[in-house]
Scaffold this motif. Structure first.
Motif, PDB file in Angstrom:
ATOM      1  N   ARG A 106      -3.088  -1.004  -8.264  1.00 31.83           N
ATOM      2  CA  ARG A 106      -4.075  -0.112  -7.797  1.00 31.83           C
ATOM      3  C   ARG A 106      -4.014   0.105  -6.162  1.00 31.83           C
ATOM      4  O   ARG A 106      -4.347   1.080  -5.876  1.00 31.83           O
ATOM      5  N   LEU A 107      -3.632  -1.162  -5.539  1.00 28.34           N
ATOM      6  CA  LEU A 107      -4.319  -0.942  -4.196  1.00 28.34           C
ATOM      7  C   LEU A 107      -2.687  -0.994  -3.405  1.00 28.34           C
ATOM      8  O   LEU A 107      -2.766  -0.451  -2.317  1.00 28.34           O
ATOM      9  N   SER A 108      -1.737  -1.593  -3.897  1.00 24.92           N
ATOM     10  CA  SER A 108      -0.728  -1.591  -2.927  1.00 24.92           C
ATOM     11  C   SER A 108       0.879  -1.713  -3.444  1.00 24.92           C
ATOM     12  O   SER A 108       1.643  -2.242  -3.324  1.00 24.92           O
ATOM     13  N   GLN A 109       0.935  -0.559  -4.349  1.00 24.92           N
ATOM     14  CA  GLN A 109       2.240  -0.655  -5.273  1.00 24.92           C
ATOM     15  C   GLN A 109       3.433  -0.106  -4.333  1.00 24.92           C
ATOM     16  O   GLN A 109       4.525  -0.561  -4.718  1.00 24.92           O
ATOM     17  N   GLN A 110       3.307   0.019  -3.119  1.00 29.47           N
ATOM     18  CA  GLN A 110       4.460   0.473  -2.323  1.00 29.47           C
ATOM     19  C   GLN A 110       4.425  -0.285  -1.026  1.00 29.47           C
ATOM     20  O   GLN A 110       5.498  -0.394  -0.030  1.00 29.47           O
ATOM     21  N   SER A 111       3.578  -1.449  -1.001  1.00 28.78           N
ATOM     22  CA  SER A 111       3.745  -2.591  -0.113  1.00 28.78           C
ATOM     23  C   SER A 111       4.822  -3.495  -0.435  1.00 28.78           C
ATOM     24  O   SER A 111       5.132  -3.651  -1.529  1.00 28.78           O
ATOM     25  N   PRO A 112       5.178  -4.010   0.502  1.00 29.86           N
ATOM     26  CA  PRO A 112       6.333  -5.302   0.260  1.00 29.86           C
ATOM     27  C   PRO A 112       5.475  -6.254  -0.455  1.00 29.86           C
ATOM     28  O   PRO A 112       4.309  -6.431  -0.353  1.00 29.86           O
ATOM     29  N   GLU A 113       6.291  -7.093  -1.335  1.00 27.64           N
ATOM     30  CA  GLU A 113       5.559  -8.070  -2.303  1.00 27.64           C
ATOM     31  C   GLU A 113       4.730  -9.095  -1.572  1.00 27.64           C
ATOM     32  O   GLU A 113       3.792  -9.468  -1.991  1.00 27.64           O
ATOM     33  N   LEU A 118      -0.479 -11.465   0.066  1.00 31.39           N
ATOM     34  CA  LEU A 118      -1.487 -11.809   1.063  1.00 31.39           C
ATOM     35  C   LEU A 118      -2.940 -11.014   0.611  1.00 31.39           C
ATOM     36  O   LEU A 118      -3.910 -11.678   0.805  1.00 31.39           O
ATOM     37  N   ALA A 119      -2.810  -9.823   0.353  1.00 33.36           N
ATOM     38  CA  ALA A 119      -3.784  -9.013  -0.206  1.00 33.36           C
ATOM     39  C   ALA A 119      -4.676  -9.514  -0.963  1.00 33.36           C
ATOM     40  O   ALA A 119      -5.869  -9.522  -1.221  1.00 33.36           O
ATOM     41  N   VAL A 149     -11.968  12.182  11.368  1.00 34.33           N
ATOM     42  CA  VAL A 149     -10.697  12.426  11.086  1.00 34.33           C
ATOM     43  C   VAL A 149     -10.496  11.635   9.676  1.00 34.33           C
ATOM     44  O   VAL A 149     -10.861  10.561   9.604  1.00 34.33           O
ATOM     45  N   PHE A 150      -9.891  12.252   8.650  1.00 36.34           N
ATOM     46  CA  PHE A 150      -9.723  11.756   7.368  1.00 36.34           C
ATOM     47  C   PHE A 150      -8.090  11.669   7.321  1.00 36.34           C
ATOM     48  O   PHE A 150      -7.504  12.736   7.202  1.00 36.34           O
ATOM     49  N   ILE A 151      -7.750  10.603   6.728  1.00 34.43           N
ATOM     50  CA  ILE A 151      -6.130  10.212   6.730  1.00 34.43           C
ATOM     51  C   ILE A 151      -6.148  10.080   5.139  1.00 34.43           C
ATOM     52  O   ILE A 151      -6.617   9.145   4.649  1.00 34.43           O
ATOM     53  N   LYS A 152      -5.454  11.199   4.526  1.00 35.96           N
ATOM     54  CA  LYS A 152      -5.440  10.967   3.016  1.00 35.96           C
ATOM     55  C   LYS A 152      -4.237  10.519   2.419  1.00 35.96           C
ATOM     56  O   LYS A 152      -3.207  10.445   3.053  1.00 35.96           O
ATOM     57  N   THR A 153      -4.288   9.548   1.613  1.00 29.45           N
ATOM     58  CA  THR A 153      -3.230   8.840   0.967  1.00 29.45           C
ATOM     59  C   THR A 153      -2.873   9.326  -0.216  1.00 29.45           C
ATOM     60  O   THR A 153      -3.346   9.422  -1.287  1.00 29.45           O
ATOM     61  N   GLU A 154      -1.389   9.893  -0.151  1.00 28.04           N
ATOM     62  CA  GLU A 154      -1.113  10.956  -1.287  1.00 28.04           C
ATOM     63  C   GLU A 154      -0.542  10.114  -2.442  1.00 28.04           C
ATOM     64  O   GLU A 154      -0.486  10.646  -3.645  1.00 28.04           O
ATOM     65  N   ARG A 155      -0.255   8.715  -2.506  1.00 28.07           N
ATOM     66  CA  ARG A 155       0.104   8.157  -3.656  1.00 28.07           C
ATOM     67  C   ARG A 155      -1.196   7.046  -4.041  1.00 28.07           C
ATOM     68  O   ARG A 155      -0.621   5.907  -4.517  1.00 28.07           O
ATOM     69  N   ASP A 156      -2.197   7.470  -3.984  1.00 30.19           N
ATOM     70  CA  ASP A 156      -3.359   6.247  -3.998  1.00 30.19           C
ATOM     71  C   ASP A 156      -3.547   6.204  -5.395  1.00 30.19           C
ATOM     72  O   ASP A 156      -3.755   7.386  -6.046  1.00 30.19           O
ATOM     73  N   ASP A 180       2.040   9.400   2.912  1.00 35.48           N
ATOM     74  CA  ASP A 180       2.683   9.362   1.892  1.00 35.48           C
ATOM     75  C   ASP A 180       2.674   7.930   1.248  1.00 35.48           C
ATOM     76  O   ASP A 180       3.676   7.542   1.173  1.00 35.48           O
ATOM     77  N   THR A 181       1.626   7.309   1.118  1.00 35.77           N
ATOM     78  CA  THR A 181       1.511   5.743   0.862  1.00 35.77           C
ATOM     79  C   THR A 181       0.391   5.580  -0.156  1.00 35.77           C
ATOM     80  O   THR A 181      -0.265   6.504  -0.664  1.00 35.77           O
ATOM     81  N   ASP A 182       0.630   4.383  -0.749  1.00 33.50           N
ATOM     82  CA  ASP A 182      -0.736   3.754  -1.583  1.00 33.50           C
ATOM     83  C   ASP A 182      -2.114   3.645  -0.686  1.00 33.50           C
ATOM     84  O   ASP A 182      -2.152   4.244   0.204  1.00 33.50           O
ATOM     85  N   HIS A 183      -2.854   3.118  -1.761  1.00 31.17           N
ATOM     86  CA  HIS A 183      -4.265   2.886  -0.890  1.00 31.17           C
ATOM     87  C   HIS A 183      -4.136   2.018   0.304  1.00 31.17           C
ATOM     88  O   HIS A 183      -5.410   2.041   1.057  1.00 31.17           O
ATOM     89  N   SER A 184      -3.284   1.275   0.612  1.00 27.35           N
ATOM     90  CA  SER A 184      -3.099   0.235   1.706  1.00 27.35           C
ATOM     91  C   SER A 184      -2.307   0.526   2.637  1.00 27.35           C
ATOM     92  O   SER A 184      -1.320  -0.255   2.854  1.00 27.35           O
ATOM     93  N   PRO A 185      -2.104   1.478   3.481  1.00 31.43           N
ATOM     94  CA  PRO A 185      -1.072   2.000   4.381  1.00 31.43           C
ATOM     95  C   PRO A 185      -0.962   1.100   5.604  1.00 31.43           C
ATOM     96  O   PRO A 185      -0.089   0.976   6.228  1.00 31.43           O
ATOM     97  N   PHE A 186      -2.277   0.235   5.817  1.00 33.17           N
ATOM     98  CA  PHE A 186      -2.046  -0.789   6.753  1.00 33.17           C
ATOM     99  C   PHE A 186      -0.995  -2.129   6.135  1.00 33.17           C
ATOM    100  O   PHE A 186      -0.587  -2.603   7.307  1.00 33.17           O
TER     101      PHE A 186
END
Length: 201
Positions: A106-113, A118-119, A149-156, A180-186
């Motif tokens: 749901r939150l960080s499918q594109q983030s490093p494991e 940590l999340a 400013v709205f930053i839209k996350t395309e793979r959220d 072009d990221t998940d809900h957690s681009p940070f």
């Protein structure tokens, strides 16, 4: 000489640290989630240069209608959520939490494991009643004085792009940027997110 970074290690710590080191910007709280705060509605509005919404609920007066809730709140299956009944089983739930086995998807499918781990350690239940009934009074003219400013996350997978588009259409910001990221681009793309924030300034 590098100064220690005076930040809380919350959800958005990687982005906060990057902003602090690169630009000397210090942030408070979670940089992602935002309703228009009290500060955007009182005389100190003149001190705010701009508000940045990163896949966040962007509604001028909060969740006042069913349509607002449809656009601004995640729609999650019951089996993905733990409900906590802090005032007793006969009362509505006071807080909710995403079950650990669904957090990465749901939150960080594109983030490093390691960032997902940590999340999950930083996750806290969210106040159901407070969020679902949050609404504010004010006038459009004063709110619209602040650049948004709205930053839209395309793979959220948490606040889907259609919901984000609906909020953008209802209350058009000054600028819409896409990542072009998940809900957690940070976590998944902190440098790209940093560059978008700098671009918006």
């Amino acid at each position: 000489m590098n100064r220690p970074c005076p930040l809380n290690r919350g959800w958005s710590y990687p982005l906060q640290a990057l902003l602090h080191v690169q630009l000397g910007i210090e942030t408070k709280g979670n940089t992602k989630h935002a309703f228009p705060s009290k500060e955007t509605r009182d005389p100190t509005v003149d001190r705010i240069r701009q508000a940045i919404f990163v896949a966040a609920t962007m509604l001028p007066f909060g969740l006042q209608t069913d349509e607002d809730k449809k656009d601004g709140l995640p729609t999650l299956p019951e089996n993905e959520i733990n409900l906590i009944f802090g005032t007793g089983a006969d009362d509505p739930p006071t807080t909710a939490a995403l079950r650990p086995e669904f957090q990465r998807e749901r939150l960080s499918q594109q983030s490093p494991e390691e960032e997902s781990v940590l999340a999950s350690m930083l996750m806290r239940p969210w106040p159901v009643t407070a969020i679902s009934t949050a609404s504010f009074e004010g006038d459009d003219e004063r709110l619209n004085r602040i650049k948004r400013v709205f930053i839209k996350t395309e793979r959220d997978h948490m606040l889907d792009p259609q919901q984000q588009d609906s909020m953008i259409k209802k209350w058009p910001p000054s600028e819409v940027l896409e990542i072009d990221t998940d809900h957690s681009p940070f976590f998944s793309a902190p440098e790209q997110l940093f560059n978008l924030i700098v671009k918006s300034l």
